[in-house]
Write an enzyme that holds these catalytic residues in place. Structure first.
Site, PDB file in Angstrom:
ATOM      1  N   ASP A   1       0.842  -1.199   0.000  1.00  0.00           N
ATOM      2  CA  ASP A   1       0.000   0.000   0.000  1.00  0.00           C
ATOM      3  C   ASP A   1       0.875   1.245   0.000  1.00  0.00           C
ATOM      4  OD1 ASP A   1      -2.598   1.545   0.580  1.00  0.00           O
ATOM      5  OD2 ASP A   1      -1.266   2.160   2.223  1.00  0.00           O
TER       6      ASP A   1
ATOM      7  N   TYR B   1       2.809  10.087   0.615  1.00  0.00           N
ATOM      8  CA  TYR B   1       4.002   9.518   1.236  1.00  0.00           C
ATOM      9  C   TYR B   1       5.268  10.013   0.527  1.00  0.00           C
ATOM     10  CZ  TYR B   1       0.485   6.359   3.205  1.00  0.00           C
ATOM     11  OH  TYR B   1      -0.630   5.839   3.829  1.00  0.00           O
TER      12      TYR B   1
ATOM     13  N   LYS C   1      -3.839   5.756  -3.192  1.00  0.00           N
ATOM     14  CA  LYS C   1      -4.902   6.603  -2.665  1.00  0.00           C
ATOM     15  C   LYS C   1      -5.068   7.848  -3.520  1.00  0.00           C
ATOM     16  CE  LYS C   1      -3.795   4.811   1.915  1.00  0.00           C
ATOM     17  NZ  LYS C   1      -2.393   4.365   1.701  1.00  0.00           N
TER      18      LYS C   1
ATOM     19  N   ASN D   1      -0.262   0.593  16.610  1.00  0.00           N
ATOM     20  CA  ASN D   1      -0.632   1.937  17.090  1.00  0.00           C
ATOM     21  C   ASN D   1       0.570   2.878  17.107  1.00  0.00           C
ATOM     22  OD1 ASN D   1      -3.008   0.317  18.942  1.00  0.00           O
ATOM     23  ND2 ASN D   1      -3.618   2.182  17.853  1.00  0.00           N
ATOM     24  N   SER D   2       1.218   3.005  15.948  1.00  0.00           N
ATOM     25  CA  SER D   2       2.379   3.896  15.760  1.00  0.00           C
ATOM     26  C   SER D   2       3.606   3.426  16.527  1.00  0.00           C
ATOM     27  CB  SER D   2       2.064   5.344  16.150  1.00  0.00           C
ATOM     28  OG  SER D   2       0.950   5.823  15.456  1.00  0.00           O
ATOM     29  N   GLY D   3       3.662   2.160  16.864  1.00  0.00           N
ATOM     30  CA  GLY D   3       4.853   1.602  17.493  1.00  0.00           C
ATOM     31  C   GLY D   3       4.686   1.228  18.945  1.00  0.00           C
TER      32      GLY D   3
ATOM     33  N   ALA E   1       4.999  -2.322  19.746  1.00  0.00           N
ATOM     34  CA  ALA E   1       6.221  -2.972  19.245  1.00  0.00           C
ATOM     35  C   ALA E   1       7.456  -2.286  19.810  1.00  0.00           C
ATOM     36  CB  ALA E   1       6.243  -2.949  17.722  1.00  0.00           C
TER      37      ALA E   1
END
Length: 336
Positions: free
Chosen positions: A54, A59, A81, A235-237, A240
């Site tokens: 994607d 970007y 997109k 959730n943006s890191g 992780a």
């Protein structure tokens, strides 16, 4: 090579792999990535069996799409997109960050959900991607959270113009599936009540930290045959070992919740990131989980996390601890 399971988007015939590659990172999201490293990352993803990628004009102001056009095999399922058009500007000084992207291409973005805006965005994407068609086209960032007081204007512009452009492109075979790429579900209900779409790429809203779509949204998607691509599963890191929650500093209750999630996962010998990556796919409307990657090492890590064995008892314990909705379907063990 590991083969990721595939699922169909709605009733379109377009199929996506269970693990998708989010290409914002190779558009220099927050930090620069060299052309060589971007190409190596894409090659590593393809080699690992990831066959859904994607991207978006946003970007890196076209940089992500341009890099994919130079490296991506034609047999990889691709989504991009529309909703922003890019206009040339004087190249900014090296190291300049714009809209979160460092050293993007020399273009500036402008919202345009009109018929002509969607068509221009799509045609420009084809040139950058060096493709004659795009498998999935998503209207990008509609919604009140993005547009505030301009929400109604942009929504009506899309419904009265941009949507028709996407439908026409699909009828011509230039797009295989159409939908939304958003961070909120309210706009999805608004669009689905007015038009038929095939898919929603929903970022950060169905994760181990957030399961609000179980309150009825996913049921409405299922009833209309709309598939979900669950993006931003970390959730943006935050899930992780990162320091951000939804692109910002995490509030204290989220930090505490992550500590508790980690403790349950550790008791079962499972990395929290593995549970976070595998969890969304258990819901029947979710066809792919999409996460950003900016290096071959991240590709290897995410592929391994996706295959990491998770015992059923882990999910039971998360529910028993009140860390996971009782209504949430949980994954079955994946074959390694």
């Amino acid at each position: 090579m590991f083969s990721f399971p595939k699922s169909e988007i709605g009733r379109t015939g377009v199929k996506v792999g269970a693990l998708g590659f989010g290409a914002a990172a190779i558009g220099n999201l927050y930090q620069p990535v060299t052309d060589a490293d971007a190409a190596a990352t894409v090659a590593a993803a393809v080699e690992a069996g990831i066959d859904y990628i994607d991207t978006a004009p946003r970007y890196g102001q076209g940089l992500s799409e341009r890099r994919l056009g130079a490296t991506l095999p034609k047999n990889v399922t691709l989504s991009s997109k529309a909703g922003r058009v890019l206009s040339p500007i004087t190249p900014p000084p090296p190291g300049t960050e714009r809209h979160g992207f460092v050293d993007g291409d020399p273009f500036e973005e402008h919202f345009d959900y009109s018929y002509s805006g969607i068509m221009r965005s799509f045609e420009d994407s084809l040139k950058r991607l060096k493709r004659e068609r795009i498998d999935i086209l998503l209207a990008h960032d509609l919604g009140r959270e993005t547009h505030g007081g301009q929400h109604d204007y942009h929504l009506q512009t899309f419904l009265r113009g941009g949507l028709e452009a996407m439908q026409n492109l699909k009828a011509q075979g230039l797009i295989g599936a159409i939908g939304l790429g958003v961070n909120e579900s309210a706009i999805c209900d608004q669009v689905m009540s007015a038009a038929d779409i095939d898919v929603v790429l929903l970022a950060g809203r169905y994760t181990l930290l957030e399961q609000a779509p179980l309150d009825g949204f996913f049921d409405r998607c299922a009833a209309k045959g709309v598939s979900i691509i669950a993006a931003a599963p970390f959730n943006s890191g935050m899930l992780a070992d990162g320091q951000h929650y939804n692109y910002a500093a995490p509030p204290a209750d989220i930090v505490d919740r992550v500590v508790r999630l980690k403790a349950v996962c550790a008791a079962h010998g499972v990395p929290l990131a593995a549970a976070a990556l595998q969890f969304p796919l258990a819901h029947p409307v979710v066809v792919s989980v999409l996460t950003g990657m900016n290096s071959p090492a991240q590709v290897e890590t995410n592929s391994a996390l996706f295959r990491h064995p998770i015992p059923p008892a882990l999910w039971a314990d998360l529910k028993a601890e009140g860390l996971l909705s009782d209504a949430a379907p949980v994954p079955e063990a994946l074959d390694a």
